[in-house]
Design a protein around this motif. Structure first.
Motif, PDB file in Angstrom:
ATOM      1  N   ALA B  29       5.930  13.435 -11.824  1.00  0.00           N
ATOM      2  CA  ALA B  29       5.582  12.316 -11.187  1.00  0.00           C
ATOM      3  C   ALA B  29       4.420  12.415 -10.059  1.00  0.00           C
ATOM      4  O   ALA B  29       4.311  13.550  -9.797  1.00  0.00           O
ATOM      5  N   THR B  30       3.662  11.301  -9.820  1.00  0.00           N
ATOM      6  CA  THR B  30       2.699  11.513  -9.041  1.00  0.00           C
ATOM      7  C   THR B  30       3.090  10.862  -7.792  1.00  0.00           C
ATOM      8  O   THR B  30       4.094  10.145  -7.709  1.00  0.00           O
ATOM      9  N   SER B  31       2.293  10.845  -6.849  1.00  0.00           N
ATOM     10  CA  SER B  31       2.469  10.381  -5.398  1.00  0.00           C
ATOM     11  C   SER B  31       2.504   8.752  -5.396  1.00  0.00           C
ATOM     12  O   SER B  31       3.005   8.337  -4.485  1.00  0.00           O
ATOM     13  N   ALA B  32       1.839   8.247  -6.725  1.00  0.00           N
ATOM     14  CA  ALA B  32       1.901   6.885  -6.653  1.00  0.00           C
ATOM     15  C   ALA B  32       3.190   6.300  -6.501  1.00  0.00           C
ATOM     16  O   ALA B  32       3.268   5.022  -6.269  1.00  0.00           O
ATOM     17  N   ALA B  33       4.223   7.098  -7.012  1.00  0.00           N
ATOM     18  CA  ALA B  33       5.541   6.339  -6.963  1.00  0.00           C
ATOM     19  C   ALA B  33       6.338   6.368  -5.875  1.00  0.00           C
ATOM     20  O   ALA B  33       7.463   5.878  -5.860  1.00  0.00           O
ATOM     21  N   PHE B  34       5.694   6.914  -4.686  1.00  0.00           N
ATOM     22  CA  PHE B  34       6.642   7.372  -3.610  1.00  0.00           C
ATOM     23  C   PHE B  34       5.737   6.646  -2.236  1.00  0.00           C
ATOM     24  O   PHE B  34       5.979   7.316  -1.259  1.00  0.00           O
ATOM     25  N   ARG B  35       5.176   5.626  -2.509  1.00  0.00           N
ATOM     26  CA  ARG B  35       4.334   5.144  -1.383  1.00  0.00           C
ATOM     27  C   ARG B  35       4.796   3.867  -0.708  1.00  0.00           C
ATOM     28  O   ARG B  35       4.396   3.634   0.609  1.00  0.00           O
ATOM     29  N   ASP B  36       5.793   3.125  -1.049  1.00  0.00           N
ATOM     30  CA  ASP B  36       6.373   1.822  -0.487  1.00  0.00           C
ATOM     31  C   ASP B  36       6.936   2.267   0.794  1.00  0.00           C
ATOM     32  O   ASP B  36       7.778   3.358   0.938  1.00  0.00           O
ATOM     33  N   GLU B  37       6.854   1.462   1.896  1.00  0.00           N
ATOM     34  CA  GLU B  37       7.570   1.547   3.017  1.00  0.00           C
ATOM     35  C   GLU B  37       8.855   1.231   3.033  1.00  0.00           C
ATOM     36  O   GLU B  37       9.751   1.642   3.746  1.00  0.00           O
ATOM     37  N   GLU B  38       9.327   0.316   2.083  1.00  0.00           N
ATOM     38  CA  GLU B  38      10.693   0.060   1.903  1.00  0.00           C
ATOM     39  C   GLU B  38      11.051   0.565   0.303  1.00  0.00           C
ATOM     40  O   GLU B  38      10.708  -0.245  -0.545  1.00  0.00           O
ATOM     41  N   MET B  39      11.181   1.844   0.006  1.00  0.00           N
ATOM     42  CA  MET B  39      11.346   2.421  -1.132  1.00  0.00           C
ATOM     43  C   MET B  39      12.628   2.216  -1.804  1.00  0.00           C
ATOM     44  O   MET B  39      13.410   2.709  -1.307  1.00  0.00           O
ATOM     45  N   SER B  40      12.552   1.352  -2.859  1.00  0.00           N
ATOM     46  CA  SER B  40      13.966   1.204  -3.398  1.00  0.00           C
ATOM     47  C   SER B  40      14.272   2.429  -4.380  1.00  0.00           C
ATOM     48  O   SER B  40      13.648   2.905  -5.124  1.00  0.00           O
ATOM     49  N   VAL B  41      15.518   2.604  -4.365  1.00  0.00           N
ATOM     50  CA  VAL B  41      16.082   3.583  -5.065  1.00  0.00           C
ATOM     51  C   VAL B  41      17.557   3.559  -5.305  1.00  0.00           C
ATOM     52  O   VAL B  41      18.268   2.351  -4.928  1.00  0.00           O
ATOM     53  N   ASP B  42      18.073   4.197  -6.378  1.00  0.00           N
ATOM     54  CA  ASP B  42      19.670   4.160  -6.754  1.00  0.00           C
ATOM     55  C   ASP B  42      20.328   5.324  -6.112  1.00  0.00           C
ATOM     56  O   ASP B  42      19.619   6.424  -6.303  1.00  0.00           O
ATOM     57  N   ILE B  43      21.489   5.226  -5.371  1.00  0.00           N
ATOM     58  CA  ILE B  43      22.156   6.350  -5.101  1.00  0.00           C
ATOM     59  C   ILE B  43      22.896   6.928  -6.162  1.00  0.00           C
ATOM     60  O   ILE B  43      23.803   6.225  -6.667  1.00  0.00           O
TER      61      ILE B  43
END
Lengths: 241, 119
Positions: B29-43
């Protein structure tokens, strides 16, 4: 113009959302939906639109393609043409034609060409990452193309093969555009430059320099386009350090 | 109302990737996928990889990266369980992610499901 229009082609009736296409045209090219007529390419000839919104069933040979927009794999092309009205004054009309030959979606896997990746950022629709990623504006893409051009000029000025200088382009979920020099091609020094979503008065880009084999050796900040050479010189070890 | 889960440092988070954010020839993965201030994920402990992937596939996203909460906390970010309709496992990684943070997260992520090779 209604939101859904229909084109009667040899392949059958084809419907499309003109509202979203016109909005895209307005956003990108300041085209307005007045005087837009409909037509369809069929084997390079223009067909006859079925929609009652068509104001001119026969479209004369267009002078110039203003823009193309791909929606659901069909290419919509705005054509600009001039004609004389009854009082012999010239008038510029826009025609919207649909190329019903189905296009292939952009291949983000096979295409590593930086220029093509930048240009195809325009294809990404709202929430393209599955979360809340915004679309990329024409302005932002043009800025990215300026930075791309600068890297090409840099390669020429430094006598480097562009394949060694070419960045990897990635769309970011926060709406910025990543220029990455990292990974196997750059095992020691790595660089990231981000083209922001919003245009600033003095255009500056976020950057990150990192040294792979030195823990914690990183430098981040902002740079302007005319400072790009400095960070690239650092990346390619042409800065004497 | 869904019960709010208290995220633990040992938990694993799942993040969907767009194919343009994935470096195909290097499998990362590149940094591009981890930039949002409110980054959505699944636990992950509130769902399964397969369920998360099914949700991703519904909107044509077909790669998933995992990330330990430990790495997120190391960078001073916060993870908040934030269930949404159709996804009880949804969470948000809060905090400004500029500079070295996205690169750090990308480097410490692991590809769980790779994009299909025919895509």
């Amino acid at each position: 113009m209604t939101s859904n229009s229909f084109i009667n082609t040899k392949q059958g009736e084809f419907s499309f959302d003109t509202k979203s296409i016109n909005e895209s045209a307005e956003q990108f090219y300041n085209l307005y939906s007045q005087n837009i007529t409909l037509g369809a390419y069929q084997n390079n000839s223009l067909g006859i639109p079925k929609s009652s919104t068509a104001t001119e069933p026969n479209i004369s040979k267009p002078l110039k393609t203003v823009t193309k927009h791909v929606q659901e794999f069909y290419t919509f092309e705005y054509l600009k043409k001039r004609r004389l009205n009854k009082s012999q004054d010239t008038r510029t009309d826009f025609a919207l034609v649909v190329d019903t030959r189905k296009q292939e979606p952009f291949d983000w896997k096979k295409t590593t060409n930086a220029y093509q990746r930048i240009v195809h950022l325009a294809d990404l629709e709202d929430k393209w990452d599955g979360y809340n990623a915004p679309i990329f504006s024409k302005e932002q893409i043009n800025v990215a193309l300026d930075v791309y051009s600068k890297t090409r000029t840099y390669a020429i000025d430094r006598g480097l093969n562009f394949s060694k200088v070419e960045p990897f382009i990635a769309p970011c979920s926060d709406g910025s555009i990543l220029f990455e020099w990292a990974g196997k091609r750059f095992p020691s020094r790595q660089l990231e430059v981000y083209i922001p979503k919003e245009r600033e008065a003095e255009q500056s880009f976020e950057y990150l320099k990192s040294v792979e084999d030195s823990e914690g050796e990183e430098e981040e900040g902002k740079l302007s386009l005319n400072k790009l050479y400095h960070v690239l010189d650092w990346l390619f070890k042409l800065d004497g350090r | 109302m869904s019960e709010i889960y208290e995220v633990q440092p040992s938990d694993i988070l799942l993040r969907w990737l767009h194919p343009g954010q994935y470096k195909w020839d290097e499998g990362r993965a590149t940094s591009a996928a981890f930039r949002d201030e409110e980054m959505s994920v699944d636990i992950l402990c509130l769902t399964t990889l397969e369920e998360s992937y099914a949700r991703a596939k519904k909107i044509n996203k077909n790669a998933i990266a995992s990330l330990e909460v430990l790495f997120v906390l190391e960078k001073g970010l916060e993870v908040i369980h934030s269930p949404i309709e159709g996804n009880h496992a949804h969470a948000i990684v809060l905090g400004k992610k500029s500079g070295s943070i996205p690169k750090f997260l990308a480097k410490n992520s692991k590809i769980e499901i790779y994009p299909p090779s025919e895509n």
